[in-house]
Enzyme design. Sequence first.
Site, short mmCIF file in Angstrom:
data_model
loop_
_atom_site.label_atom_id
_atom_site.label_comp_id
_atom_site.label_asym_id
_atom_site.label_seq_id
_atom_site.Cartn_x
_atom_site.Cartn_y
_atom_site.Cartn_z
N GLU A 17 -0.51 -9.51 -1.22
CA GLU A 17 -1.95 -9.77 -1.25
C GLU A 17 -2.50 -9.66 -2.67
O GLU A 17 -3.33 -10.47 -3.09
CB GLU A 17 -2.67 -8.80 -0.31
CG GLU A 17 -2.35 -9.07 1.15
CD GLU A 17 -2.82 -7.97 2.09
OE1 GLU A 17 -3.47 -8.29 3.09
OE2 GLU A 17 -2.53 -6.78 1.80
N GLU B 165 3.45 -6.02 7.58
CA GLU B 165 2.60 -5.02 8.23
C GLU B 165 2.85 -4.92 9.74
O GLU B 165 2.70 -3.85 10.33
CB GLU B 165 1.12 -5.33 7.97
CG GLU B 165 0.66 -5.07 6.54
CD GLU B 165 0.84 -6.27 5.63
OE1 GLU B 165 0.29 -6.26 4.52
OE2 GLU B 165 1.54 -7.23 6.04
N GLY C 268 0.55 -5.30 0.73
CA GLY C 268 -0.52 -5.29 -0.25
C GLY C 268 -0.09 -5.86 -1.59
O GLY C 268 -0.91 -6.36 -2.35
N ALA D 251 0.84 -1.20 0.00
CA ALA D 251 0.00 0.00 0.00
C ALA D 251 0.87 1.25 0.00
O ALA D 251 2.04 1.22 0.42
CB ALA D 251 -0.92 0.01 1.22
#
Length: 260
Positions: free
Chosen positions: A112, A132, A109, A65
Amino acid sequence: MSESTIIVERSERVGIIKLNRPKAYNALSGTLIDELLDALRSFDSDPSIGAIILTGNEKGFCAGADIKEQSELSFVNAYNQDYLKNLNDGLFAVHKPIIGVINGVALGGGCELAMMCDILYAAETATFGQPEITLGTIPGAGGTQRLIRAIGKSKAMHMILTGETITAKEAEAAGLVAKVLPTDQVFNAALKTASKIASFSAPVVAMAKEAVNEAEELGLKNGLRFESRLYHATFGLEDHAEGFQAFLAKPKRAAQWTHK
């Protein structure tokens, strides 16, 4: 005018999307996510496209992210806008197979996003991780749910609780990645696979993808019932009749799919 955060290309029946924020290691900004989802929807609705490749660049697939954007989010803002839910929902809605080609890092992310793809090919230099925990948060785009299904509880828990990465070879051994190849070969190998998939009947490919994905959601009994219904549904397709006729022809011939 700002530069597009993705590059869209075509190779015969294969749609290609390249993440294009090299200075930010293709971090998932709001703009990138919007442009990525628009491109996926466009390819998914295009009858001339049979499969999709999603990749990054030589520096990496995606570092996660956009930390600057994320740092400005409060709990209320993140909750009210369902932060990153659009990414999950958008990729889940794509009927056509998505092959992720991973070079360099796929972190947070980015890892993911990779797991949202249907098949993963990785360069030997690729690394995967959910760091994270080191930022005082947890995976929020499916990491805690998809990783355990891909590599098992113990390995997934280790990655998520320590923030440590795994190599491409480790990812392949754990079942996260389908194939690992040299960096200069991985994209072409994925393109060859995507072209092969795209050469088959589009509705049958979509049904097969849906059946496999439902296996993660359903118990065995319900999963077998779901598979059986889709299997029977293929009997009503023109392509089903064509496939059988081509196989039984003397001499046997290649099927001519109409995607109906």
